[in-house]
Design a protein around this motif. Structure first.
Motif, mmCIF file in Angstrom:
data_model
loop_
_atom_site.group_PDB
_atom_site.id
_atom_site.type_symbol
_atom_site.label_atom_id
_atom_site.label_comp_id
_atom_site.label_asym_id
_atom_site.label_seq_id
_atom_site.Cartn_x
_atom_site.Cartn_y
_atom_site.Cartn_z
ATOM 1 N N ASP A 1 0.835 -1.344 0.178
ATOM 2 C CA ASP A 1 -0.207 0.028 0.130
ATOM 3 C C ASP A 1 0.886 1.323 -0.114
ATOM 4 O OD1 ASP A 1 -2.452 1.452 0.071
ATOM 5 O OD2 ASP A 1 -2.524 1.593 2.308
ATOM 6 N N ALA A 2 2.044 1.251 0.664
ATOM 7 C CA ALA A 2 2.806 2.630 0.856
ATOM 8 C C ALA A 2 3.747 2.650 -0.309
ATOM 9 C CB ALA A 2 4.074 2.148 1.964
ATOM 10 N N VAL A 3 3.955 1.853 -0.938
ATOM 11 C CA VAL A 3 4.837 1.993 -2.250
ATOM 12 C C VAL A 3 3.932 2.401 -3.357
ATOM 13 C CG1 VAL A 3 6.391 0.877 -4.060
ATOM 14 C CG2 VAL A 3 6.807 0.509 -1.553
ATOM 15 N N SER A 4 2.659 1.730 -3.631
ATOM 16 C CA SER A 4 1.789 1.742 -4.611
ATOM 17 C C SER A 4 1.502 3.505 -4.290
ATOM 18 C CB SER A 4 0.759 1.186 -4.743
ATOM 19 O OG SER A 4 -0.320 1.055 -3.571
ATOM 20 N N HIS A 5 1.356 3.899 -3.299
ATOM 21 C CA HIS A 5 0.869 5.324 -3.120
ATOM 22 C C HIS A 5 1.908 6.394 -3.170
ATOM 23 C CE1 HIS A 5 -2.783 3.634 -1.791
ATOM 24 N NE2 HIS A 5 -3.711 4.876 -1.715
ATOM 25 N N ALA A 6 3.089 5.935 -2.622
ATOM 26 C CA ALA A 6 4.127 6.812 -2.784
ATOM 27 C C ALA A 6 4.739 7.258 -4.095
ATOM 28 C CB ALA A 6 5.382 6.282 -1.928
ATOM 29 N N VAL A 7 4.194 6.452 -5.134
ATOM 30 C CA VAL A 7 4.965 6.744 -6.410
ATOM 31 C C VAL A 7 4.214 7.992 -7.093
ATOM 32 C CG1 VAL A 7 5.403 4.437 -6.955
ATOM 33 C CG2 VAL A 7 3.374 5.267 -7.596
ATOM 34 N N LEU A 8 2.814 8.551 -6.531
ATOM 35 C CA LEU A 8 2.352 9.464 -7.100
ATOM 36 C C LEU A 8 3.029 10.868 -7.371
ATOM 37 C CD1 LEU A 8 -0.517 10.591 -8.094
ATOM 38 C CD2 LEU A 8 -1.058 11.194 -6.037
ATOM 39 N N GLY B 1 9.455 8.470 -13.300
ATOM 40 C CA GLY B 1 9.197 9.014 -12.133
ATOM 41 C C GLY B 1 8.699 8.204 -10.926
ATOM 42 N N ALA B 2 7.828 7.209 -11.102
ATOM 43 C CA ALA B 2 7.327 6.346 -10.505
ATOM 44 C C ALA B 2 8.259 5.641 -9.807
ATOM 45 C CB ALA B 2 6.336 5.438 -11.146
ATOM 46 N N LEU B 3 9.161 4.959 -10.553
ATOM 47 C CA LEU B 3 10.287 4.168 -10.129
ATOM 48 C C LEU B 3 11.031 5.027 -8.990
ATOM 49 C CD1 LEU B 3 11.350 2.130 -13.059
ATOM 50 C CD2 LEU B 3 10.442 1.248 -11.081
ATOM 51 N N VAL B 4 11.499 6.120 -9.551
ATOM 52 C CA VAL B 4 12.462 6.805 -8.555
ATOM 53 C C VAL B 4 11.620 6.960 -7.101
ATOM 54 C CG1 VAL B 4 13.513 9.033 -8.189
ATOM 55 C CG2 VAL B 4 13.462 7.964 -10.224
ATOM 56 N N PHE B 5 10.369 7.453 -7.111
ATOM 57 C CA PHE B 5 9.963 7.641 -5.768
ATOM 58 C C PHE B 5 9.280 6.377 -5.220
ATOM 59 C CE2 PHE B 5 9.833 12.063 -6.823
ATOM 60 C CZ PHE B 5 9.437 12.594 -5.621
ATOM 61 N N GLY B 6 9.145 5.114 -6.019
ATOM 62 C CA GLY B 6 8.865 4.016 -5.327
ATOM 63 C C GLY B 6 10.235 3.359 -4.269
ATOM 64 N N PHE B 7 11.493 3.763 -5.086
ATOM 65 C CA PHE B 7 12.771 3.364 -4.359
ATOM 66 C C PHE B 7 12.880 4.167 -3.238
ATOM 67 C CE2 PHE B 7 13.841 1.229 -8.643
ATOM 68 C CZ PHE B 7 13.638 -0.150 -8.134
ATOM 69 N N ALA C 1 10.739 5.756 -1.478
ATOM 70 C CA ALA C 1 9.781 5.422 -0.348
ATOM 71 C C ALA C 1 10.407 4.231 0.516
ATOM 72 C CB ALA C 1 8.341 5.126 -0.765
ATOM 73 N N VAL C 2 10.917 3.147 -0.217
ATOM 74 C CA VAL C 2 11.341 1.888 0.409
ATOM 75 C C VAL C 2 12.636 2.477 1.336
ATOM 76 C CG1 VAL C 2 12.725 0.041 -0.107
ATOM 77 C CG2 VAL C 2 10.552 0.630 -1.293
ATOM 78 N N ALA C 3 13.474 3.238 0.676
ATOM 79 C CA ALA C 3 14.710 3.727 1.312
ATOM 80 C C ALA C 3 14.294 4.691 2.707
ATOM 81 C CB ALA C 3 15.666 4.784 0.376
ATOM 82 N N LEU C 4 13.329 5.508 2.266
ATOM 83 C CA LEU C 4 12.916 6.334 3.639
ATOM 84 C C LEU C 4 12.736 5.351 4.785
ATOM 85 C CD1 LEU C 4 11.302 9.363 1.869
ATOM 86 C CD2 LEU C 4 13.671 9.304 3.088
ATOM 87 N N ILE C 5 11.500 4.399 4.188
ATOM 88 C CA ILE C 5 10.846 3.500 5.479
ATOM 89 C C ILE C 5 12.140 2.875 6.236
ATOM 90 C CG2 ILE C 5 9.560 1.538 5.748
ATOM 91 C CD1 ILE C 5 7.752 2.398 3.359
ATOM 92 N N GLY C 6 13.181 2.361 5.463
ATOM 93 C CA GLY C 6 14.089 1.602 6.069
ATOM 94 C C GLY C 6 14.825 2.666 6.970
ATOM 95 N N ALA C 7 15.586 3.832 6.331
ATOM 96 C CA ALA C 7 16.116 4.823 7.177
ATOM 97 C C ALA C 7 15.474 4.991 8.409
ATOM 98 C CB ALA C 7 16.416 6.078 6.352
ATOM 99 N N ILE C 8 14.056 5.294 8.402
ATOM 100 C CA ILE C 8 13.554 5.859 9.615
ATOM 101 C C ILE C 8 13.374 4.473 10.500
ATOM 102 C CG2 ILE C 8 11.120 6.414 10.712
ATOM 103 C CD1 ILE C 8 10.841 8.131 7.926
ATOM 104 N N ARG C 9 13.170 3.399 10.077
ATOM 105 C CA ARG C 9 12.915 2.377 10.957
ATOM 106 C C ARG C 9 14.195 1.855 11.484
ATOM 107 N NH1 ARG C 9 12.511 -2.435 7.277
ATOM 108 N NH2 ARG C 9 14.751 -2.055 7.031
#
Length: 288
Positions: A47-54, A70-76, A78-86
């Motif tokens: 859900d997160a990745v699919s919405h984050a590409v907008l 653009g969608a790929l850049v923001f998809g990756f 989002a994944v990087a940001l989630i991992g960094a915050i965690r």
């Protein structure tokens, strides 16, 4: 008009043929990935990745770049940001997911609102499968092929990671790398499905097929067959029904998949709610 003519009528239009081909491609690759997402409990991550590409899609439009880039850049991202915050704070993964995807999705909505009024990007949010061009079809086909090949080649490692990451580490595999690979494939597959059902419904294509197959079989190998076949069939039915009803194509694709899940939930030979109730009643009457 005979029933056969009625069924074949949509195929007389080029946009319907492209819609059917594109949706089937997206359905198959999304369904394959959904099997691993269901096993690893990564529904929220999908859900997160699919919405984050907008916002990536909107920015790509503004600079004249392909939407997928653009969608790929923001998809990756989002994944990087989630991992960094965690990994660098006390915030847990589920909270990090919620923070990142809602913020990026909100950014995308803001960007859409400030784009000139003659530019309509609402199809990115809700899907525009009937407007797919030959170029879009080629782009979706290439991205789907990459995701499909990687999933097939790495299926054993990803399956072991999903079932037992500790054992995967013990035999020399890197759970962190396999997790990163799965997240990367999630971002790539989200882009594939984006054109079909839009940002909002992408998560359904990434979760429902795998969840349905999970109810129908106890063997993962069979899941990898059942999920794509079921998803592709539901997609074709949804597109055809949308033509006859003049209704939302993306919405009907997901609705048909949801109906298939409901039928599996109620009538699965082993896990079905009604089947289990019948067995309990029969067992009670036998021992009465």
């Amino acid at each position: 008009m005979t029933p056969l003519d009625f069924l074949l009528e949509p195929l007389q239009y080029g946009f319907m043929v492209r819609a059917l081909v594109t949706t089937t491609i997206a359905a198959v690759v999304c369904a394959l990935l959904s099997c691993w997402l269901v096993l690893t409990g990564w529904s929220l991550m999908g859900d997160a990745v699919s919405h984050a590409v907008l916002p990536g899609v909107v920015l790509a439009y503004l600079v004249g770049a392909p939407f997928a880039l653009g969608a790929l850049v923001f998809g990756f991202l989002a994944v990087a940001l989630i991992g960094a915050i965690r990994d660098t704070s006390r915030v847990k993964e589920d909270a990090a997911i919620g923070i990142v995807f809602t913020t990026l999705f909100a950014l995308g909505l803001v960007l859409i609102s400030v784009i000139p009024s003659q530019t309509d990007l609402t199809h990115i949010v809700f899907g525009n499968i009937l407007g797919v061009s030959d170029g879009d079809l080629l782009q979706i086909g290439v991205l789907a092929a990459v995701a499909f090949v990687v999933l097939i080649v790495k299926r054993r490692d990803l399956t072991l990671y999903a079932f037992d990451p500790t054992h995967a580490h013990a035999i020399g595999l890197s759970p962190r790398r396999l997790g990163a690979l799965l997240l990367g494939l999630l971002a790539l597959t989200s882009v594939v499905a984006l054109q079909v059902v839009g940002v909002i419904l992408v998560v359904a294509m990434l979760i429902i097929p795998g969840a349905t197959a999970y109810l129908l079989t106890d063997r993962f190998g069979r899941m990898l067959v059942i999920a794509p076949v079921l998803s592709a069939s539901c997609s074709v039915v949804g597109i055809m029904v949308s033509f006859w009803l003049d209704a939302s194509s993306g919405g009907l694709v997901i609705l048909v998949q949801g109906i298939a899940f409901a039928l599996a939930y109620l009538g699965s030979p082993r896990q079905g709610l009604l089947v289990r109730a019948f067995r309990r009643r029969r067992h009670a009457s036998t021992h009465a």
